[in-house]
Design a protein around this motif. Structure first.
Motif, PDB file in Angstrom:
ATOM      1  N   GLY A  11     -13.248  90.214  43.367  1.00 46.86           N
ATOM      2  CA  GLY A  11     -12.234  90.311  44.418  1.00 46.86           C
ATOM      3  C   GLY A  11     -11.364  89.072  44.424  1.00 46.86           C
ATOM      4  N   ALA A  12     -11.237  88.443  43.256  1.00 45.01           N
ATOM      5  CA  ALA A  12     -10.514  87.171  43.157  1.00 45.01           C
ATOM      6  C   ALA A  12      -9.030  87.312  43.445  1.00 45.01           C
ATOM      7  N   GLY A  13      -8.521  88.534  43.448  1.00 50.26           N
ATOM      8  CA  GLY A  13      -7.122  88.736  43.806  1.00 50.26           C
ATOM      9  C   GLY A  13      -6.851  88.525  45.279  1.00 50.26           C
ATOM     10  N   SER A  14      -7.905  88.386  46.078  1.00 48.91           N
ATOM     11  CA  SER A  14      -7.759  88.102  47.511  1.00 48.91           C
ATOM     12  C   SER A  14      -7.182  86.702  47.680  1.00 48.91           C
ATOM     13  N   ALA A  15      -5.917  86.631  48.074  1.00 45.02           N
ATOM     14  CA  ALA A  15      -5.239  85.339  48.117  1.00 45.02           C
ATOM     15  C   ALA A  15      -5.868  84.389  49.127  1.00 45.02           C
ATOM     16  N   ALA A  16      -6.231  84.898  50.297  1.00 40.63           N
ATOM     17  CA  ALA A  16      -6.752  84.026  51.353  1.00 40.63           C
ATOM     18  C   ALA A  16      -8.110  83.446  50.969  1.00 40.63           C
ATOM     19  N   PHE A  17      -9.068  84.307  50.621  1.00 42.53           N
ATOM     20  CA  PHE A  17     -10.393  83.828  50.221  1.00 42.53           C
ATOM     21  C   PHE A  17     -10.298  83.020  48.935  1.00 42.53           C
ATOM     22  N   GLY A  18      -9.451  83.501  47.999  1.00 44.98           N
ATOM     23  CA  GLY A  18      -9.326  82.810  46.718  1.00 44.98           C
ATOM     24  C   GLY A  18      -8.836  81.389  46.879  1.00 44.98           C
ATOM     25  N   LEU A  19      -7.821  81.200  47.706  1.00 43.89           N
ATOM     26  CA  LEU A  19      -7.279  79.859  47.899  1.00 43.89           C
ATOM     27  C   LEU A  19      -8.309  78.936  48.544  1.00 43.89           C
ATOM     28  N   SER A  20      -9.022  79.426  49.548  1.00 42.09           N
ATOM     29  CA  SER A  20     -10.054  78.601  50.185  1.00 42.09           C
ATOM     30  C   SER A  20     -11.122  78.185  49.187  1.00 42.09           C
ATOM     31  N   LEU A  21     -11.547  79.140  48.360  1.00 41.04           N
ATOM     32  CA  LEU A  21     -12.547  78.816  47.333  1.00 41.04           C
ATOM     33  C   LEU A  21     -11.996  77.778  46.356  1.00 41.04           C
ATOM     34  N   PHE A  22     -10.745  77.962  45.959  1.00 43.49           N
ATOM     35  CA  PHE A  22     -10.140  77.014  45.013  1.00 43.49           C
ATOM     36  C   PHE A  22     -10.067  75.611  45.611  1.00 43.49           C
ATOM     37  N   GLN A  23      -9.719  75.522  46.899  1.00 47.10           N
ATOM     38  CA  GLN A  23      -9.669  74.208  47.541  1.00 47.10           C
ATOM     39  C   GLN A  23     -11.002  73.484  47.401  1.00 47.10           C
ATOM     40  N   ASP A  24     -12.088  74.212  47.639  1.00 47.09           N
ATOM     41  CA  ASP A  24     -13.415  73.591  47.576  1.00 47.09           C
ATOM     42  C   ASP A  24     -13.855  73.324  46.145  1.00 47.09           C
ATOM     43  N   LEU A  25     -13.603  74.264  45.251  1.00 40.14           N
ATOM     44  CA  LEU A  25     -14.025  74.095  43.861  1.00 40.14           C
ATOM     45  C   LEU A  25     -13.306  72.939  43.175  1.00 40.14           C
ATOM     46  N   PHE A  26     -11.993  72.874  43.374  1.00 32.45           N
ATOM     47  CA  PHE A  26     -11.202  71.950  42.585  1.00 32.45           C
ATOM     48  C   PHE A  26     -11.007  70.597  43.252  1.00 32.45           C
ATOM     49  N   SER A  27     -11.610  70.417  44.447  1.00 28.52           N
ATOM     50  CA  SER A  27     -11.646  69.077  45.049  1.00 28.52           C
ATOM     51  C   SER A  27     -13.044  68.472  44.900  1.00 28.52           C
ATOM     52  N   SER A  28     -13.888  69.137  44.121  1.00 28.19           N
ATOM     53  CA  SER A  28     -15.261  68.671  43.896  1.00 28.19           C
ATOM     54  C   SER A  28     -15.429  68.287  42.431  1.00 28.19           C
ATOM     55  N   ALA A  29     -16.199  67.238  42.209  1.00 30.55           N
ATOM     56  CA  ALA A  29     -16.524  66.852  40.837  1.00 30.55           C
ATOM     57  C   ALA A  29     -17.917  67.323  40.441  1.00 30.55           C
ATOM     58  N   ARG A  59      -4.995  69.644  38.348  1.00 28.04           N
ATOM     59  CA  ARG A  59      -4.558  68.671  39.366  1.00 28.04           C
ATOM     60  C   ARG A  59      -5.749  67.901  39.938  1.00 28.04           C
ATOM     61  N   GLY A  60      -6.864  68.584  40.182  1.00 25.68           N
ATOM     62  CA  GLY A  60      -8.036  67.928  40.749  1.00 25.68           C
ATOM     63  C   GLY A  60      -8.965  67.328  39.715  1.00 25.68           C
ATOM     64  N   ASN A  61      -8.633  67.524  38.419  1.00 26.94           N
ATOM     65  CA  ASN A  61      -9.500  67.039  37.343  1.00 26.94           C
ATOM     66  C   ASN A  61     -10.939  67.492  37.566  1.00 26.94           C
ATOM     67  N   ALA A  62     -11.076  68.774  37.963  1.00 24.43           N
ATOM     68  CA  ALA A  62     -12.393  69.287  38.347  1.00 24.43           C
ATOM     69  C   ALA A  62     -13.262  69.667  37.152  1.00 24.43           C
ATOM     70  N   GLY A  63     -12.629  69.936  36.016  1.00 23.98           N
ATOM     71  CA  GLY A  63     -13.396  70.155  34.792  1.00 23.98           C
ATOM     72  C   GLY A  63     -14.096  71.495  34.696  1.00 23.98           C
TER      73      GLY A  63
END
Length: 427
Positions: A11-29, A59-63
Motif C-alpha cells: 500500500g506504498a502508494g498511500s501518500a499520507a502513510f508513505g510520507l510519514s514512514l519515509f520521514q522516520d526511515l530516512f531520518s534514522s541511521a 538527502r538523509g544519507n540513510a543508506g
C-alpha cells in the motif's frame, strides 16, 4: 536477528502513510544497509513514492536499498517486517458508509471504526488483509506484520482468529489525545507523557505526567479544564467529567462507539478537504522529485506520532524500545476484557518481539463502557470472517449506535449490495 533487514510496505502508494514512514526511515541511521520494498497495485502512485523515497534516502544519507514491486508475493520473499496500509475504494465507499445510515435516521460521526460504517469497513477490508497475511504466513512466516489500516482493533482481532503470523496494529491516536490535553494544560506536548489502555480510538489515559519530573498532571488538567472554552472537544470532556479519565483520541473517533456520539459533531469526514489535500501533496511531491521545489523541513525529520520504524529498530537492534501505544491481542493485559479481544496498550519492542505493558485494572464504569464495544467488535469480525449477512445484521443490532431495527435492515440491504464484491468468507 541480523542488523539489516527487509521491510516490505504494502500500500506504498498511500501518500499520507508513505510520507510519514519515509520521514522516520530516512531520518534514522539505524537501518542502513536494509532493503525497503515498496508494493502497490497502482503503478503511477508506486513510481511517485519510489522516486520520493530515493530523494529522501539520499538527502538523509540513510543508506537504505529501495526496491519496488506490483506483485506482493515476489516482494515478500525474505521480509523481516511487513507494513500494510491498504483500503478498498476508500473515499467512495466511506461516503456511502456515512450517508446511507444518516438517510435511514441513524445519527453518527465518522462511519469508519464504529457503528454501521465500522461494520462495513470490516466486511470489505478484513478479507483483503487476511489474504495478504496468508501470503506472509506462506512466504516469510517469521516476519512481524504491522497493520496501519482501519478499523485497527477489528483487523488485529480478525487476524488472530485465522492466522499464526505475529500481528501488531499501530495508530497515532494517543498523541492526538495528548495534543488536546496539552491545549487545556497550556504545556508543550514534548513536556507531557501519557499512558493509556483500552480499545483503538477508545483508549483511556490512566496517567498524564510531566516528563521532566514525573508530576501527576491530572489535578492541573481538572482545574484548568473548568475554565477552558466549552466548545473545545465537548463530548470527550463530558466523558471526562463522568468517568474521571481522559479518553482518546477525539470527539469524532470516540463518538463512533456511543449512541450519543453525535453530540460531539455529526459532520462526518471532510472528504472534499481530504481530496484537495491529496492533490496539493502530490504536486509538492512531484516538485521535490524533479528538483523544482525544496524539500520541506518537516520531511527530513521524524514524523508526528507514527511508531513503526521505532518498533523495527527496537527489534532489529534489541534496544528494548518503548512504544507509547499499539494494538495487540489482549491475553489478560487489560483485566476484565475478553482475552481474545484486540486492545490498545503501551509496548516494549526488542529482539524477542513486541511485549504489551499492563497498566492495571481500569475503573469499573470505563470497563463496562468498553465491554459493550467489545461484543460489537467480536460480532463484526465474525460476520466478516464468515462473509455472513445474518451475522452482519446481528452485529448491527447489538451496536449502540443503531436505534431502530427498521434502519438496521435498510442499512444492511443497501450497504451489503455496495460492498458485495469485497465480502467473502475467510475461514
Amino acid at each position: 536477528m541480523a542488523n539489516v533487514t527487509k521491510i516490505v510496505f504494502i500500500g506504498a502508494g498511500s501518500a499520507a502513510f508513505g510520507l510519514s514512514l519515509f520521514q522516520d526511515l530516512f531520518s534514522s541511521a539505524e537501518l542502513a544497509g536494509s532493503t525497503l520494498t515498496l508494493v502497490d497495485t497502482n503503478p503511477d502512485a508506486l513510481a511517485r513514492m519510489a522516486a520520493l523515497a530515493d530523494v529522501l534516502n539520499r538527502r538523509g544519507n540513510a543508506g537504505l536499498v529501495i526496491e519496488t514491486a506490483t506483485d506482493r508475493k515476489a516482494a515478500l520473499e525474505g521480509a523481516g517486517f511487513v507494513l500494510c496500509a491498504v483500503a478498498v475504494d476508500r473515499n467512495r465507499l466511506w461516503k456511502l458508509d456515512f450517508e446511507v445510515p444518516r438517510k435511514h435516521g441513524v445519527r453518527h460521526t465518522l462511519g469508519e471504526n464504529g457503528g454501521p460504517g465500522g461494520l462495513f469497513f470490516t466486511l470489505r477490508t478484513l478479507p483483503l488483509i487476511v489474504d495478504i497475511v496468508r501470503d506472509v504466513e506462506a512466504i516469510c512466516p517469521d516476519a512481524l506484520f504491522i497493520n496501519l489500516s482501519n478499523p485497527e482493533s477489528r483487523i488485529v482481532l480478525g487476524l488472530s482468529r485465522c492466522t499464526g503470523v505475529r500481528a501488531l496494529g499501530l495508530c497515532h491516536g494517543i498523541f492526538l489525545a495528548r495534543w488536546f490535553v496539552c491545549q487545556i494544560l497550556g504545556m508543550p506536548e514534548k513536556e507531557v507523557d501519557v499512558w493509556g489502555a483500552g480499545l483503538n480510538h477508545f483508549q483511556w489515559l490512566t496517567a498524564i505526567r510531566e516528563r521532566a519530573t514525573g508530576r501527576d498532571l491530572y489535578p492541573l488538567l481538572r482545574e484548568r479544564e473548568k475554565a477552558h472554552d466549552p466548545a473545545f472537544t465537548p463530548l470527550t470532556r463530558r466523558l471526562f467529567h463522568a468517568f474521571g479519565l481522559w479518553v482518546t483520541c477525539s470527539d469524532d473517533h470516540v463518538g463512533e462507539y456511543l449512541p450519543y456520539g453525535w453530540e460531539g459533531g455529526e459532520h462526518g469526514f471532510d472528504f472534499e478537504n481530504d481530496e484537495r489535500g491529496r492533490v496539493i501533496l502530490k504536486d509538492l511531491m512531484d516538485g521535490v522529485i524533479d528538483g523544482s521545489k525544496p524539500i520541506p523541513d518537516d520531511w527530513t525529520g521524524p514524523s508526528w506520532g507514527e511508531r513503526a520504524v521505532a518498533v523495527i529498530e527496537g527489534m532489529l537492534h534489541n534496544r528494548k524500545r518503548f512504544i507509547e501505544s499499539g494494538i495487540v491481542v489482549n491475553h489478560g493485559v487489560v483485566p476484565g476484557l475478553p482475552d481474545e479481544l484486540a486492545v490498545e496498550v503501551p509496548l516494549v519492542a526488542d529482539a524477542a518481539g513486541v511485549h504489551p505493558v499492563a497498566l492495571g485494572r481500569l475503573p469499573d464504569g470505563v470497563l463496562k463502557l468498553l465491554s459493550v464495544q467489545a461484543g460489537v467488535q467480536q460480532m463484526a469480525v465474525e460476520a466478516a470472517l464468515r462473509g455472513s449477512r445474518e451475522l452482519a445484521l446481528q452485529a448491527l443490532l447489538i451496536d449502540p449506535v443503531i436505534t431502530s431495527t427498521d434502519a438496521a435492515v435498510a442499512i444492511l440491504d443497501e450497504l451489503w449490495e455496495a460492498n458485495r464484491p469485497y465480502i467473502r468468507p475467510c475461514l
